[in-house]
Design a protein around this motif. Structure first.
Motif, PDB file in Angstrom:
ATOM      1  N   ASP A  98      -2.519  -4.286   3.829  1.00 57.70           N
ATOM      2  CA  ASP A  98      -1.100  -5.107   3.640  1.00 57.70           C
ATOM      3  C   ASP A  98      -1.067  -4.985   1.782  1.00 57.70           C
ATOM      4  OD1 ASP A  98       1.242  -6.134   4.068  1.00 57.70           O
ATOM      5  OD2 ASP A  98      -0.257  -7.995   4.545  1.00 57.70           O
ATOM      6  N   TYR A  99      -0.163  -3.888   1.720  1.00 58.79           N
ATOM      7  CA  TYR A  99       0.050  -3.517   0.287  1.00 58.79           C
ATOM      8  C   TYR A  99       1.172  -5.266  -0.527  1.00 58.79           C
ATOM      9  CZ  TYR A  99       3.433  -2.076  -2.889  1.00 58.79           C
ATOM     10  OH  TYR A  99       4.622  -1.570  -4.288  1.00 58.79           O
TER      11      TYR A  99
ATOM     12  N   GLY B  44      -6.424   0.866  -3.545  1.00 56.86           N
ATOM     13  CA  GLY B  44      -6.853  -0.638  -3.141  1.00 56.86           C
ATOM     14  C   GLY B  44      -5.824  -0.465  -1.665  1.00 56.86           C
ATOM     15  N   ALA B  45      -4.892  -1.583  -1.369  1.00 59.51           N
ATOM     16  CA  ALA B  45      -3.513  -1.620  -1.094  1.00 59.51           C
ATOM     17  C   ALA B  45      -2.800  -0.407  -0.691  1.00 59.51           C
ATOM     18  CB  ALA B  45      -3.334  -2.918   0.109  1.00 59.51           C
TER      19      ALA B  45
ATOM     20  N   ALA C   9      -3.102  -2.860  -5.727  1.00 60.60           N
ATOM     21  CA  ALA C   9      -1.880  -1.798  -4.540  1.00 60.60           C
ATOM     22  C   ALA C   9      -1.529  -1.255  -5.277  1.00 60.60           C
ATOM     23  CB  ALA C   9      -1.492  -3.337  -4.352  1.00 60.60           C
ATOM     24  N   THR C  10      -1.124  -0.333  -4.708  1.00 58.36           N
ATOM     25  CA  THR C  10      -0.477   1.261  -4.716  1.00 58.36           C
ATOM     26  C   THR C  10       0.953   1.365  -3.881  1.00 58.36           C
ATOM     27  OG1 THR C  10      -2.317   1.623  -5.983  1.00 58.36           O
ATOM     28  CG2 THR C  10      -0.750   3.285  -5.635  1.00 58.36           C
TER      29      THR C  10
ATOM     30  N   VAL D 136       2.428   0.199  -9.353  1.00 59.84           N
ATOM     31  CA  VAL D 136       0.846  -0.809  -8.503  1.00 59.84           C
ATOM     32  C   VAL D 136       0.465  -1.463  -9.544  1.00 59.84           C
ATOM     33  CG1 VAL D 136       0.453   1.056 -11.145  1.00 59.84           C
ATOM     34  CG2 VAL D 136      -1.439   0.474  -9.242  1.00 59.84           C
ATOM     35  N   GLY D 137       0.172  -2.208  -8.629  1.00 58.74           N
ATOM     36  CA  GLY D 137      -0.404  -3.886  -9.447  1.00 58.74           C
ATOM     37  C   GLY D 137      -2.273  -3.881  -9.106  1.00 58.74           C
ATOM     38  N   ILE D 138      -2.613  -4.025 -10.744  1.00 62.48           N
ATOM     39  CA  ILE D 138      -3.916  -3.849 -10.983  1.00 62.48           C
ATOM     40  C   ILE D 138      -4.654  -5.439 -11.282  1.00 62.48           C
ATOM     41  CG2 ILE D 138      -3.990  -1.548 -11.695  1.00 62.48           C
ATOM     42  CD1 ILE D 138      -3.212  -2.771 -14.505  1.00 62.48           C
ATOM     43  N   ALA D 139      -5.658  -5.135 -11.698  1.00 61.48           N
ATOM     44  CA  ALA D 139      -6.836  -6.633 -12.074  1.00 61.48           C
ATOM     45  C   ALA D 139      -6.319  -6.378 -14.153  1.00 61.48           C
ATOM     46  CB  ALA D 139      -7.635  -6.511 -11.902  1.00 61.48           C
TER      47      ALA D 139
END
Length: 776
Positions: free
Chosen positions: A163-164, A336-337, A302-303, A292-295
């Motif tokens: 689930d992006y 990732g997602a 998420a990408t 892109v979502g990153i830690a």
């Protein structure tokens, strides 16, 4: 009974497999005696073709006045699309590629009519005299313009994992970016050329510089309105192809055949270089973007990547090329997602086509763009970010299209390379240098490659072969692959020699011909040796078994596996010379000829669910590149390159090394010097070697280290080797990343510079100014 030929002296050396055997025609190529289509002796009645071209990018044809063309000196015949007795459309997959323009003009320089004359000069001059009246229509000359009108050659496609949207919304850090990726001219040394020889009873013989003889056979037959059995295509060697002769060599063969059929004479079609560049497709330019979502650690959560290909006026192979770009936006990283979207936009340019990597490079560069951006945003070295996001137990091992990444060699390759290239010490030295050097900046980057091997169209993953043993112990091999300088025939000869335990001097690999091995796939997708090598091995093993069965029967023994080595065949305690066994088998009426066949196992892709296993295996590699950059001019130089590349169990280490070196330089050229330029009217202006710059010998890094990772392929490829044609092309991305690294030093490595490709000095200088402005 006729006397048998004298026995050839069988080799007493060990198998040539995994040895650096010389390219089978290298000495002839260096001496200038290797025969290409234009070197072939031609019949006395040979005439020459040329095409008349459009002078606008888009419009409706109102009238074609060819009176002056017909009246020109030496002209024999002139044809338009209306004179084609069979199919006019010669598109490889989807409709849209007329052999000559019919009704509409689709790009500037499109062939509209063809002329036949007694000499090349007469034909080319006459082709300039046509009066083509066109009612102009608006031309789409950018992806943006095509996007505004939703002009596409094929529907968009999307693949998704997880689930992006939900994961991205919760990500602590969100980054976005976009990148324009330039196209590339193939610049093969031998241009497009075909020779058509009409034969009796409506048969046609075609000699062509093509990566896909079977497709040429099919299209020539359809254009002429005859069965495929009436057309034979012969292809001994090309002077380079790189994908530019996969589909787009067929047009010139079709035109030559049309004129040959109409006039009962041999016809040669050879394009001048500038015209070749105008009328043949390039590597697709792309305009891509990502979110892109990153830690906080830089790990991807998420990408969403969107790739948009400029396909030109027709589909050609664009559907599969954009798919391949989508398959490779992850490169070696777990996204990732994820959601990956691919668009295929239609413009009024020549139809873009296959090029080494087949869309993979245009997708893979986005993965590296994301890694650089993450590194700058989190204050880490880009290599640290890359290693943190590799496929593996701490991230994930499933691609956005649902294929598991098995036997991942990237962690080992990167670890070995960062050590052998002394990455961290050089990083420290370069950082210090950049702090004290006001004008010259240095950059360093290590980037990996994970490239899938197989045609993404499942039916193309098949090959055939034909092997004959003659009574003197020599062997003739024919297969469906084509030789374009990459050493395919050399590897095939090594395979046959190994299977029969004889020397390379007893093996002859003959020209690719459609009347020997039918229904062949193109030599593309890095699959030439994988597919055709297995087919040749299959044919050899069939004959081997016949010889074993015969030999065992003659000795009154149970047939078991015999050893074929150093010119001898051994069974139990018995041994016989290979040629002597062959002659005895012939006298006993044992067949010494066989076809072979191979189809790649395991592969499939369900387009509806956007999931599957489109690749038999992955090939891996990594490169460290160091560059220097003059911030006053934007000029730059690649000074050192270190490469470690995965070749499986190499069939020929010398050829593999050469392929890696050449692919890297070609990839570097795509990203730094090779700039396609079109005018506002859609006319290609970079249409010669003076206006289009490929890398020269002076661009080669002074330090250029290439090492092979010898690790047997986990999959049952030919002798567990791995394809090496396309994967190393993308190692050139390390040069682009190194340039960005040098630019980033202007901000203390806090900003990720925008650097569209190709990174010419002009573009680099603009990036320098932007970085300096950001620093203010």
């Amino acid at each position: 009974m006729r006397k048998l030929s004298e026995q050839q002296q069988a080799a007493t050396s060990a198998s040539p497999l995994a040895k650096p055997a010389a390219h089978e025609s290298a000495s002839r190529q260096v001496a200038g005696s290797a025969r290409y289509v234009d070197d072939m002796p031609v019949p006395a009645d040979t005439c020459y073709g040329a095409v008349g071209q459009s002078r606008c990018a888009a419009g409706r044809i109102r009238n074609i006045d060819l009176a002056a063309v017909r009246a020109a000196p030496g002209v024999i015949d002139v044809i338009t699309a209306e004179d084609v007795p069979g199919h006019v459309d010669i598109a490889p997959v989807f409709d849209g590629d007329p052999v000559l323009a019919q009704h509409n003009i689709k790009f500037f320089g499109q062939p509209v009519f063809a002329v036949l004359a007694h000499t090349v000069e007469q034909a080319r001059y006459a082709a300039t005299l046509g009066n083509i009246e066109v009612e102009p229509t608006p031309a789409l000359l950018s992806i943006a313009a095509a996007r505004d009108l939703a002009a596409k050659v094929r529907p968009s496609h999307q693949m998704q994992q997880g689930d992006y949207a939900a994961v991205y919304a919760e990500a602590p850090i969100k980054l976005e970016g976009q990148l324009k990726v330039g196209g590339q001219e193939h610049m093969y040394l031998e241009g497009q050329i075909s020779l058509a020889l009409p034969e009796e009873d409506g048969r046609m013989m075609i000699y062509t510089s093509s990566q896909h003889p079977s497709e040429v056979q099919k299209l020539v037959a359809e254009v002429l309105g005859v069965g495929l059995h009436k057309v034979t295509v012969d292809m001994r060697r090309m002077g380079g192809g790189f994908g530019g002769k996969e589909t787009q060599a067929a047009q010139w063969a079709c035109l030559a055949a049309l004129l040959a059929q109409r006039n009962g004479c041999a016809v040669k079609f050879r394009l001048a270089r500038s015209q070749d560049m105008q009328v043949t497709g390039k590597r697709h330019p792309f305009e891509n973007s990502y979110a892109v979502g990153i830690a906080d650690s830089g790990k991807i959560l998420a990408t969403h990547v969107t790739v948009s290909g400029d396909c030109g006026h027709s589909a050609d192979l664009s559907d599969a090329i954009v798919d391949r770009a989508m398959f490779h936006v992850d490169n070696g990283y777990y996204l990732g997602a994820s959601r990956v979207t691919g668009h295929r936009f239609q413009t009024h340019y020549v139809s873009h086509t296959a090029y080494r990597g087949f869309g993979g490079p245009q997708g893979m560069i986005m993965a590296e763009a994301m890694m650089d951006n993450i590194a700058r945003a989190t204050g880490q070295d880009p290599l640290t970010v890359r290693k943190r996001n590799l496929y593996g137990p701490d991230t994930g091992d499933t691609t956005p299209y649902g294929m598991q990444v098995e036997d991942n060699l990237l962690p080992e390759i990167i670890a070995r390379l960062e050590d052998s290239a002394d990455y961290w010490a050089r990083r420290k030295t370069i950082t210090a240098f950049n702090q004290t050097s006001p004008i010259i900046k240095k950059g360093l980057a290590l980037t990996p490659v994970k490239f899938g091997i197989s045609f993404t169209a499942k039916y193309l993953n098949q090959a055939g072969a034909l092997v004959h043993i003659y009574t003197d112990g020599t062997v003739q091999v024919n297969h469906g692959g084509t030789e374009m300088g990459q050493g395919l025939h050399t590897k095939i000869a090594q395979i046959a020699a190994h299977e029969f335990g004889i020397g390379l001097d007893q093996i002859e690999v003959t020209a690719t011909r459609t009347d020997k091995v039918p229904n062949t796939s193109p030599t593309a997708a890095s699959s030439g040796t994988d597919l055709n090598g297995k087919a040749v091995q299959n044919a050899c093993q069939i004959i081997r078994q016949r010889l074993i069965d015969f030999y065992a029967t003659s000795l009154q023994l149970q047939a078991t596996d015999a050893q074929f080595s150093q010119g001898q065949v051994s069974l139990a305690e018995h041994s016989i010379g290979f040629t002597e066994l062959v002659q005895q088998a012939y006298l006993a009426r044992v067949s010494l000829s066989s076809t072979g066949f191979y189809k790649t196992p395991k592969i499939y892709y369900d387009r509806a669910s956007a999931s599957g296993r489109p690749f038999f295996y992955f090939a891996y590699g990594a490169a460290v590149s160091e560059v220097t950059l003059d911030i006053l001019t934007g000029e730059h130089k690649t000074t050192r390159v270190d490469i470690l590349h995965d070749v499986g169990t190499s069939i020929n280490p010398a050829i593999d090394t050469g392929q890696i070196e050449g692919a890297f330089i070609q990839g570097m050229g795509w990203l730094t010097t090779e700039e396609l330029r079109w005018g506002d009217d859609g006319r290609l202006t970079s249409n010669n070697m003076a206006t289009y710059k490929i890398p020269a010998i002076g661009d080669t890094p002074a330090i250029f280290n290439v090492d092979l990772l010898h690790r047997p392929n986990a999959q049952d490829s030919i002798y567990h080797s791995k394809a090496v044609g396309e994967p190393p092309f993308m190692l050139g991305i390390s040069v682009w990343c190194a340039l960005k690294d040098a630019l980033s030093s202007l901000s203390g490595y806090t900003q990720d510079p925008q650097l569209d490709t190709p990174a010419t000095p002009e573009r680099v200088l603009k990036a320098v100014l932007a970085a300096q402005d950001a620093g203010l």
